[in-house]
Each structure stands twice: as structure tokens, then as C-alpha cells.
Motif scaffolding. Structure first.
Motif, PDB file in Angstrom:
ATOM      1  N   PRO A   1      59.619 -16.184 -10.925  1.00 41.40           N
ATOM      2  CA  PRO A   1      60.934 -16.641 -10.450  1.00 41.40           C
ATOM      3  C   PRO A   1      61.141 -16.444  -8.959  1.00 41.40           C
ATOM      4  O   PRO A   1      61.980 -17.109  -8.356  1.00 41.40           O
ATOM      5  N   ALA A   2      60.389 -15.524  -8.319  1.00 42.45           N
ATOM      6  CA  ALA A   2      60.584 -15.296  -6.890  1.00 42.45           C
ATOM      7  C   ALA A   2      60.242 -16.531  -6.064  1.00 42.45           C
ATOM      8  O   ALA A   2      60.787 -16.746  -4.976  1.00 42.45           O
ATOM      9  N   VAL A   3      59.340 -17.364  -6.597  1.00 46.38           N
ATOM     10  CA  VAL A   3      58.952 -18.564  -5.854  1.00 46.38           C
ATOM     11  C   VAL A   3      60.124 -19.523  -5.715  1.00 46.38           C
ATOM     12  O   VAL A   3      60.171 -20.337  -4.784  1.00 46.38           O
ATOM     13  N   LEU A   4      61.099 -19.422  -6.607  1.00 48.94           N
ATOM     14  CA  LEU A   4      62.249 -20.323  -6.535  1.00 48.94           C
ATOM     15  C   LEU A   4      63.065 -20.122  -5.263  1.00 48.94           C
ATOM     16  O   LEU A   4      63.893 -20.968  -4.914  1.00 48.94           O
ATOM     17  N   GLY A   5      62.850 -18.994  -4.568  1.00 50.24           N
ATOM     18  CA  GLY A   5      63.541 -18.792  -3.298  1.00 50.24           C
ATOM     19  C   GLY A   5      63.205 -19.840  -2.262  1.00 50.24           C
ATOM     20  O   GLY A   5      63.973 -20.070  -1.323  1.00 50.24           O
TER      21      GLY A   5
ATOM     22  N   ILE B   1      54.810 -24.086  -8.934  1.00 50.77           N
ATOM     23  CA  ILE B   1      54.271 -22.765  -8.593  1.00 50.77           C
ATOM     24  C   ILE B   1      55.047 -21.668  -9.325  1.00 50.77           C
ATOM     25  O   ILE B   1      54.477 -20.649  -9.739  1.00 50.77           O
ATOM     26  N   ALA B   2      56.367 -21.859  -9.515  1.00 47.37           N
ATOM     27  CA  ALA B   2      57.160 -20.871 -10.250  1.00 47.37           C
ATOM     28  C   ALA B   2      56.818 -20.836 -11.735  1.00 47.37           C
ATOM     29  O   ALA B   2      57.151 -19.877 -12.429  1.00 47.37           O
TER      30      ALA B   2
END
Length: 946
Positions: A11-15, A77-78
Motif C-alpha cells: 500500500p505504500a506505493v499508492l503514495g 506496483i502496489a
């Protein structure tokens, strides 16, 4: 887990999505590359004359396409995962896996192992100890251990052909935990309640909550589809099979298969469950000789221990002992009292005759063989020492069948082995000095083994022994003569019974022994006897031999020769034989003879597990094949968007200069379609179900907003028009006269439309209309079975007047339709029926014509009160009505309310009563037998002037 049942692995990739506005701004400010033009002077001069500037910003649709490309890459990627497994373990104690591994867990066992393995993996990652307890194991080592040891124990386990003993497993778990509360307690249940000895419901979930776990999970699999056969009985004409299922939502039609000892299917039957029905009975029709070879009954497409019912020697031929009061005459066998009995029973039973001529020795010899039935032909007085062992044998479950004759007629009246008190001598029928003419048989009573048999038409009784009248004589009479005197009587004695034929076993007293009814009567009596044989032991119950395990069932319903730790079966125990850890389901004995032990006892019923507890219970499903990642789909979408962007840029830069200018609009449209396709592919998961959409809901709501009268569309315009206008006229009359305000009439196609929306369907019969298909008639039959009513109107009352009795063309078409329907017996509406008083008081039911009665389902007589009648249906509403009075023709009106057709004879009073008939029918449909309640009697009598 999100509201859309998906989560992101990273979920950090959603940043990175925050940067999309910046990317939008940069792309908008980036102009497209300038066109490269050849230098020819004339070309330059042409451009000077017609100036065209390069735009300062990128087109909005191209910018949107690139934004979606960037978003698709970031989301890929997420790694979004749909239907993810969210099994984060609670802290504070060991992980406890309480796993059902009984017979109902066999269909989804692999998924149970996967789910438990995943939980053990979570515990291994956190260093949490694990406890694994199986409810169908005889012993459970519930001591906390490592994840590796728990995983080994899990993969070594297998479903067992037993009912889970959750109480035993819980006690082992409670003892191992002591005062240590578990962290996550996961109960992998099969969904089937296992009632204890002194409680109706399985409260195992509530017991698990008393261990005070930090989190209690209930993981349910496919046990909702559990089904089990509980009993199978070899009836007179077929094998009846009773089964129970866990999920009672909706109807179900199952196929029964009967197999022989080699596993070959030799017969098949059907088992039908209606909606809401948890226990149902099916049948397998086959000749008696074939049913004698049945070794097991199974349910097709259900491979569990419960879906298999083993049959043993008890379902096969009985052992029958024969005794006669006189020696057999080899030169005149037709005069032998046992000749017809032997010929009748030889195909169905093992017949044994003693070698000794002495009755005391003969009886002792017969009883030593533990027969199920003993037949005595014309034996009057028995040796005194023979009464006591015979009475013990009957009390233990034996069946004694006696035939009258000169000896029994002369025997003392106080014989304890006779079911009734007999008069001395016999009654002779026929001849110069007889009391009366030979008598035929009366109808067999509705109780007893002969119920359902047709009355013999070729049997005459010429002589019989009479019974003294007693208050209970009628209850003990299974067959009688036309004058009411008994022919077959019986008396129960503890577990056994005594049956007496009041005629002889040979053809001198009657024609019964030479008729086919004699064979059927004897066969039914023998079939009622105890199958395993009866002993005449005196003292405490004889110690039955312990039968060793012969073949055992696996959890998937397969018979194997491996017996494992199974112990011999003690058949002498009181009560039902129940499967257990020591005696799992299977066959016990040897090839010469065996006893079948099934997983569920007779009368068992599958019930859902009670999930109530003193704490919150998290209910989840098993994993396995449901979660899927959207990463590949997103990368594919990004690649397609990149390809579209490249083609569009090449097009803008003149790579396709020869293409006409209108192609730019096509390119824009292609870009928009690509964007729409990409969004649709992302928002619609690949495993979404097509049946999530319900396009018919709006139509259903529209039909349910009001009560609508319905009619069958015949395909003939004139007939359908009269039906539609007739129901419209009745609807207007109902609105004016009653509180019912029906909606517009609806024409239904019985082959396709849903019929359950309508309480009554009007069907005008037309011989010239197409004959309904079998599927359409079956749908009408299902509609009538489910509580709907069909009003058939042949509209031929006028043409039937003065007819010789032959049906009209419409009547013949109605007969053809009803020939494929399972309709009850019919009768004209009785004068006291609810239809005569449901709203108006009516004595007849006219329509456009008055010559035809209104036929409805015949009511059943209530035996407790000969003056009262009760409806065969549960709500008192007949499923069928038939008339020829053309109701719709009398009700039909135009848009101004003017009648379309005249009544015959032309009488507006008749039309008024036709409308009243329609009102009564509709009120009867909607209120049932409400107006038959006694509370309405005073008002009705007052209206009638009585």
C-alpha cells in the motif's frame, strides 16, 4: 479488507498517486513536437499564405491517456489483491486450531488444510505456539508446540467417517490450556450440529468462548451442502430411502443409486426435497428379487460417508419355519396344507421344515434355527411344553402366522396363541344347509400390511372360523369378508405378533390360496417380520456374538478392507447400534453374513451449527482458489495505453500523413474508447459473477406493487382480448365493491413468465390454440403444488346443453392438458363450501352461461367426525377450478364500462351474479377458508333467514 473485498500487497506505493496532479500540469504544458517539413519553396509560400501555429499545450485527451497510464503502473506496483486472506493473528496466547475432520468435512478437506496451513504460517512468522485439535480423533495431544510440529500433524491428518465428538476434543483442549487463554482460536467447522445425549443443540461455539480467547473465529466451508441417508426400508413395492440435508433453502432433486456387492449399479431412484424441507423420502422401484441383491444405496455426485447407506442381511430373505397338522401326501400335493404356502413364499424367503414328525420336537428344532416367522397350517392343540418357548420367541420379536382348518375349529377357545377368541366350529357358506352364499372379500382397511392392495375380485370364501365380537375386534382385523366377518386378525405380543387366517391354507375352504393375492399377502406379512431372526432364550438377553470388522467405509464413502483399530461389534447391546471410534461405519461379520453399521442412526436430522457465544465471533470462509491479484491485468492495461499513446503521437507528428484529416476524430474516439475499456477492465474483476446484475428487478417490483389478475395468453387475439377485458371488468368491480384495488390484468406466457406472482390464473381453453408444451404444463403443475390456483374455463356450457355426453372440442383439449397434471379428485362446489360465502352468499356460479357447475378439489372426510370435512390442502384453497360458463365473457367490458358480450339468456341479473362469483373467487384466493370459521355462522344464518 476493504469494502470492495480487495487489498494492496504494497500500500505504500499508492503514495505515488499524489504526484498525478503534478504530472498532469507538466503534460499540459508540454507542447507536441513541431512538424518536420521538407524545404520546397512553394510549400513554404503556401504555409505563409495560410498560417497555422503549433498548440502551446498537449491535447486534453492525450494528457488523460498518459495520466491513466501512470496510474495503472502505480496501482500494478502496489499489487491489489481481490478477496484476500486477512488472517492477522491476535496476540496474547497460542494459536488454537479446532478442526472438524468428520464425514461432512471430506468434500472440502483440501481447503481446510490450506486454511489451517496459512494460519500456522502466520503463527510461525510471529513465533507463536500452535495447538491443533481434531474433533473426530479418539485422542488429542493438545499441548502447545511449534509451528513445524503443528504443520506435520495437520498434513498427517485425514477426514474420518465419523460424527465429530467435539465435547471430547474440547475437554482435551481445555485440559492442555489450563488457565492460559489462547490468542486466536480458529474453529474450522463443517457447519453441522452434533447434538449431545441430553441437549438438542450443539453449543460447542459457546463452550469455546469460555476459554477466553483474544479472538474467536468460525471458519465454515462447504458443509452447508452436507446430505446423509438415515434409513432404507424394503417396502412392499419398492425400496424407500429417507435422507436429511443441512441446507433447506430451495428445492433439490437427487438421484439414488443402488449397487450390488460388486459395486455395480443395478437400479436407480429419485429423492426430492421441497423448499424448506430438511428430511425427505425417496424410492427405488425394482422387483423384489433385484432388491434382494442391493448391498448399498448412494446419492449420486455426493461422495461422503453420510451419502452412502449400507445394507446387510436384514434386508434380504427371511427364514420361515413351516409346520402342518397333518403329514404331507406326496401323491396329492395340492391337498397338502403347506403346498400353497411353499409355492407362495419360495421366491422370497428361506423355508425350513423340521425332520421330526412330533410337534414338540419339531417346534424345538425350528426355534433352534432362530427363524423370523413360523407358519402353522391347521394345527389346533399344541403340546403343553411347546407353549412356553413359542411365547418367549414371539415376545422377543417372532411372527407366528396360523391358518384355520378342522383342527383349529375344534380346538379350545382359550388358546393363547390365537389373536382373537374363536367360536367353536366353523361357518359354512353355500350348500343346502349353509347360512348364506359364499362371500367375497371386502376392501382392505387403511391400516395394516394389506393397505393399498386392490380388493380381490376372484376370491370366494366358502368356510371360515368365526371370532367372538369384542370391542377391539375391528382394530385387530386386517382383512374381512363383504359381510364384515374377519378373514385375517392379529395381536401384538411385546416385540412380536400373532396373525390368524380364518380359512385354511389349501383350496377346500376358499379360493384364496390359488389367487395371486395370497402370494402378496404372505409376502407382506413375512416382510414385516424381524429380519435378523429371533431366539427363544429365556433368562437375560443372550450374549450375541461379537462380529469382527469386515469392510469399513472411508470418509468419501468407499468400502475398504483395512480395518485399522476397529473393534468387534457387539450386536447384543440394547438400543440402536451407533457408530463410534471403536466401531466406525462399515460391515461387521464375514462373507457368510454381516451386519451393516451406518454413520447416522435412523431418524437423525442434520441441523446447522449454533454460532452464538458470549463473545464476538468472526465468521470467515475457507481459502483456496478465491483470492487473485490484479497486477497482471494492470500491467496489461498500462502496456495497451502505452501502445495507444505511441500510435497517437506518431499520428500527430505526421507519421501517417496520407491519412485524411477526418481520421483525427477517429483517433480521438479510439483514445476515449481505450480509456473507457481500461477503466472497465479495472473496475470489473475477472472473477466477478454475471448474475450479480438483476435486470428483472424493476419488472418484479412493478408486478408486486399491487394484486394483479392474470390470464393465460393462448395466442388467439379474440380469446386473449376477451380475457384481458374480462379481468379488467372484474378488477373495476372489485375496486368498486370491495377494499381490494387490483392493478391492470397481466397476460402470462406459461412457458416463460414467472407464475408465482399471481394467486389466481385464468386459463380460457381453446381447441384451436396451440397445445402447451410439456415444460409449460410442468410449470403449471409446480405452480399449483406451490399454492397457486388455475381457473380453467372451457367456455362451452351452451354447446354442452342437450349433448349426449361426449365432450366438446374445448373439453377434449382440457382433458389432454389435465392428463399431464397431477390433479386431485374433483367435485362440484358443495352448498356449504367457503366459495358460497367468502363475500357474497351464492348458490350457483354463473358466467356468460349458467349450464356448467364450478368444479373444485374434493374435500377429504375427517374420520374423527363424519359430519365435518377438511381440505386436503394446508390453507383450504383448491389448486384447480374448472367451469364452462365463460366467466371472462360475462366480465368483459370496454373502456366505457359497457359489456362486450351478452349473457345467455340475456339477463343483467345473471351478469351481476357472474361478477359476484368473481368477487367470491378472489376473496377465497386471498383469505382461504377464513369464512368457514364458526365466528361467522350467526351472521350467515341471519343473512340466510334461518
Amino acid at each position: 479488507m476493504s469494502a470492495l473485498s480487495f487489498a494492496f500487497a504494497y500500500p505504500a506505493v499508492l503514495g505515488a498517486l499524489i504526484a498525478l496532479p503534478v504530472i498532469w500540469w507538466l503534460l499540459r504544458l508540454t507542447p507536441p513536437l513541431p512538424k518536420a517539413e521538407v524545404f520546397p519553396p512553394l510549400k513554404i509560400l503556401a504555409m505563409v499564405l495560410k498560417r497555422e501555429e503549433t498548440p502551446a499545450q498537449s491535447p486534453w485527451w492525450l494528457t488523460l491517456l498518459r495520466m491513466l497510464l501512470a496510474a495503472a503502473v502505480i496501482l500494478a506496483i502496489a499489487d491489489p489483491v481481490f478477496n484476500p486472506r486477512t488472517n492477522t493473528l491476535a496476540e496474547g496466547g497460542p494459536l488454537v486450531l479446532f478442526i472438524d475432520n468428520g464425514w461432512a468435512s471430506a468434500p472440502d478437506w483440501d481447503r481446510r488444510v490450506q486454511t489451517a496451513d496459512a494460519l500456522i504460517g502466520d503463527a510461525d512468522a510471529e513465533g507463536t505456539p500452535v495447538i491443533v485439535a481434531f474433533t473426530a480423533d479418539q485422542t488429542n495431544d493438545a499441548v502447545p508446540g511449534t509451528a513445524a510440529a503443528a504443520r506435520d500433524k495437520l498434513h498427517a491428518a485425514a477426514p474420518r467417517p465419523l460424527v465429530p465428538d467435539r465435547e471430547r476434543a474440547f475437554q482435551s483442549l481445555k485440559s492442555a490450556l489450563g488457565n492460559t487463554p489462547p490468542g486466536t482460536l480458529a474453529f474450522l467447522s463443517d457447519g453441522v450440529a452434533a447434538p449431545g445425549k441430553d441437549k438438542d443443540n450443539d453449543d460447542i461455539v459457546k463452550q469455546l468462548s469460555t476459554l477466553r480467547p483474544a479472538e474467536l473465529r468460525l471458519l465454515e466451508g462447504d458443509g452447508n451442502e452436507a446430505i446423509a441417508i438415515t434409513t432404507a426400508a424394503n417396502a412392499a413395492d419398492d425400496m424407500t430411502v429417507t435422507a436429511t440435508r443441512l441446507n433447506s433453502n430451495g428445492p433439490a432433486r437427487l438421484t439414488l443409486s443402488a449397487q450390488d456387492t460388486q459395486g455395480r449399479p443395478i437400479a436407480a431412484g429419485a429423492l426430492n426435497f421441497t423448499s424448506g424441507q430438511r428430511v425427505a423420502t425417496g424410492s427405488i422401484a425394482a422387483p423384489f428379487e433385484m432388491r434382494n441383491d442391493f448391498a448399498r444405496i448412494g446419492i449420486d455426485r455426493h461422495a461422503t460417508t453420510g451419502s452412502v447407506h449400507l445394507l446387510d442381511d436384514g434386508f434380504k430373505r427371511r427364514r420361515v419355519g413351516l409346520l402342518s397338522g397333518q403329514a404331507a401326501d406326496e401323491f396329492q400335493p395340492l391337498l397338502s396344507p403347506l403346498y400353497y404356502i411353499q409355492r407362495a413364499l419360495q421366491p422370497y424367503a428361506d423355508l425350513i421344515r423340521p425332520d421330526a414328525s412330533d410337534l414338540s420336537k419339531s417346534i424345538t428344532e425350528l426355534l433352534a434355527g432362530n427363524p423370523s416367522v413360523i407358519i402353522m397350517a391347521d394345527i389346533g392343540r399344541l403340546p403343553q411344553e411347546s407353549y412356553e418357548p413359542l411365547q418367549r420367541w414371539i415376545a422377543n420379536g417372532g411372527t407366528l402366522i396360523r391358518f384355520a382348518g378342522p383342527r383349529l375349529a375344534a380346538a379350545p377357545a382359550e388358546d393363547p396363541l390365537v389373536p382373537v377368541i374363536l367360536r367353536q366350529g366353523e361357518r359354512a357358506l353355500g350348500g343346502a344347509l349353509s347360512w348364506a352364499e359364499p362371500q367375497p372379500l371386502a376392501e382392505f382397511p387403511s391400516f395394516g400390511p394389506f393397505a393399498g392392495m386392490p380388493k380381490p375380485t376372484n376370491v370366494l370364501i366358502k368356510r371360515q372360523v368365526l371370532a367372538e365380537p369384542t370391542p377391539d375386534l375391528a382394530e385387530r382385523t386386517w382383512a374381512s369378508l363383504a359381510d364384515g366377518t374377519p378373514l385375517v386378525t392379529e395381536k401384538s405380543d411385546n416385540a412380536g405378533r400373532i396373525v390368524l387366517f380364518h380359512v385354511s391354507a389349501e383350496a377346500t375352504w376358499s379360493d384364496l390360496p390359488i389367487s395371486g393375492d395370497f402370494v402378496e399377502m404372505l409376502r407382506r406379512l413375512v416382510q414385516m417380520s424381524r429380519s435378523g431372526g429371533v431366539t427363544s432364550a429365556t433368562s437375560a438377553p443372550r450374549t450375541a456374538e461379537a462380529l469382527p470388522p469386515f469392510r469399513l467405509l472411508t470418509a468419501k464413502g468407499v468400502l475398504v478392507s483395512e480395518t485399522g483399530n476397529a473393534r468387534p461389534l457387539e450386536t447384543g447391546k440394547k438400543g440402536l447400534l451407533l457408530s463410534s471410534f471403536d466401531n466406525p461405519p462399515g460391515l461387521y461379520g464375514s462373507e457368510e453374513g454381516f451386519t451393516a453399521l451406518n454413520v447416522l442412526p435412523a431418524g437423525a436430522e442434520l441441523k446447522p451449527l449454533d454460532a452464538s457465544a458470549e463473545m464476538a465471533v468472526v465468521r470467515e470462509g475457507l481459502i483456496g482458489g478465491k483470492a487473485w491479484s490484479a497486477k497482471p491485468v494492470l500491467f496489461l492495461i498500462a502496456f495497451l495505453l502505452l501502445l495507444a499513446d505511441s500510435l497517437l503521437v506518431l499520428f500527430i507528428n505526421g507519421a501517417f500523413a496520407r491519412v485524411r484529416r477526418p481520421a483525427r476524430s477517429i483517433a480521438k474516439a479510439a483514445a476515449v474508447l481505450a480509456v473507457a475499456f481500461s477503466l472497465g477492465a479495472f473496475l470489473q474483476p475477472t472473477n466477478s459473477r454475471a448474475d450479480d446484475q438483476k435486470p428483472g428487478d424493476e419488472t418484479i417490483y412493478k408486478q408486486l406493487d399491487k394484486t394483479h389478475l392474470a390470464y393465460v395468453v393462448t395466442g388467439e387475439n379474440e380469446v386473449d382480448h376477451i380475457s384481458e377485458r374480462g379481468l379488467e371488468g372484474l378488477s373495476q368491480y372489485l375496486t368498486y365493491r370491495t377494499t381490494l384495488e387490483p392493478g391492470a390484468p397481466i397476460g402470462v406466457d406459461i412457458a416463460r413468465d414467472e407464475l408465482a406472482f399471481y394467486s389466481l390464473i385464468y386459463w380460457p381453453i381453446s381447441a384451436s390454440a396451440p397445445m402447451p408444451s410439456n415444460d409449460a404444463i410442468n410449470r403449471i403443475d409446480a405452480y399449483m403444488r406451490s399454492g397457486g390456483t388455475v381457473l380453467f374455463d372451457t367456455r362451452d356450457a351452451l354447446s354442452a346443453i342437450g349433448d349426449s355426453g361426449a365432450p366438446s372440442a374445448n373439453g377434449e383439449r382440457l382433458q389432454a392438458i389435465l392428463a399431464n397434471l397431477d390433479i386431485p379428485a374433483l367435485e362440484p362446489v358443495p352448498s356449504h363450501h367457503v366459495l358460497t360465502k367468502s363475500f357474497y352468499l351464492l348458490s350457483s356460479f354463473p358466467g356468460r352461461y349458467t349450464g356448467s357447475p364450478l368444479w373444485i378439489e374434493a374435500h377429504q372426510e375427517n374420520h374423527s367426525d363424519s359430519d365435518s370435512k377438511q381440505a386436503a390442502t394446508s390453507d383450504g384453497v383448491t389448486p384447480i377450478m374448472i367451469t364452462g360458463n365463460d366467466f371472462a365473457g360475462a366480465w368483459a367490458v370496454d373502456d366505457n364500462g359497457t359489456p362486450l358480450l351478452p349473457t345467455v339468456p340475456q339477463d343483467e341479473t345473471q351478469r351481476e351474479y357472474a361478477f359476484r362469483t368473481g368477487v367470491n373467487i378472489m376473496m377465497y384466493m386471498l383469505t382461504g377458508n377464513y369464512k368457514s370459521d364458526q365466528v361467522h355462522v350467526p351472521d350467515l344464518l341471519q343473512r340466510l333467514g334461518q
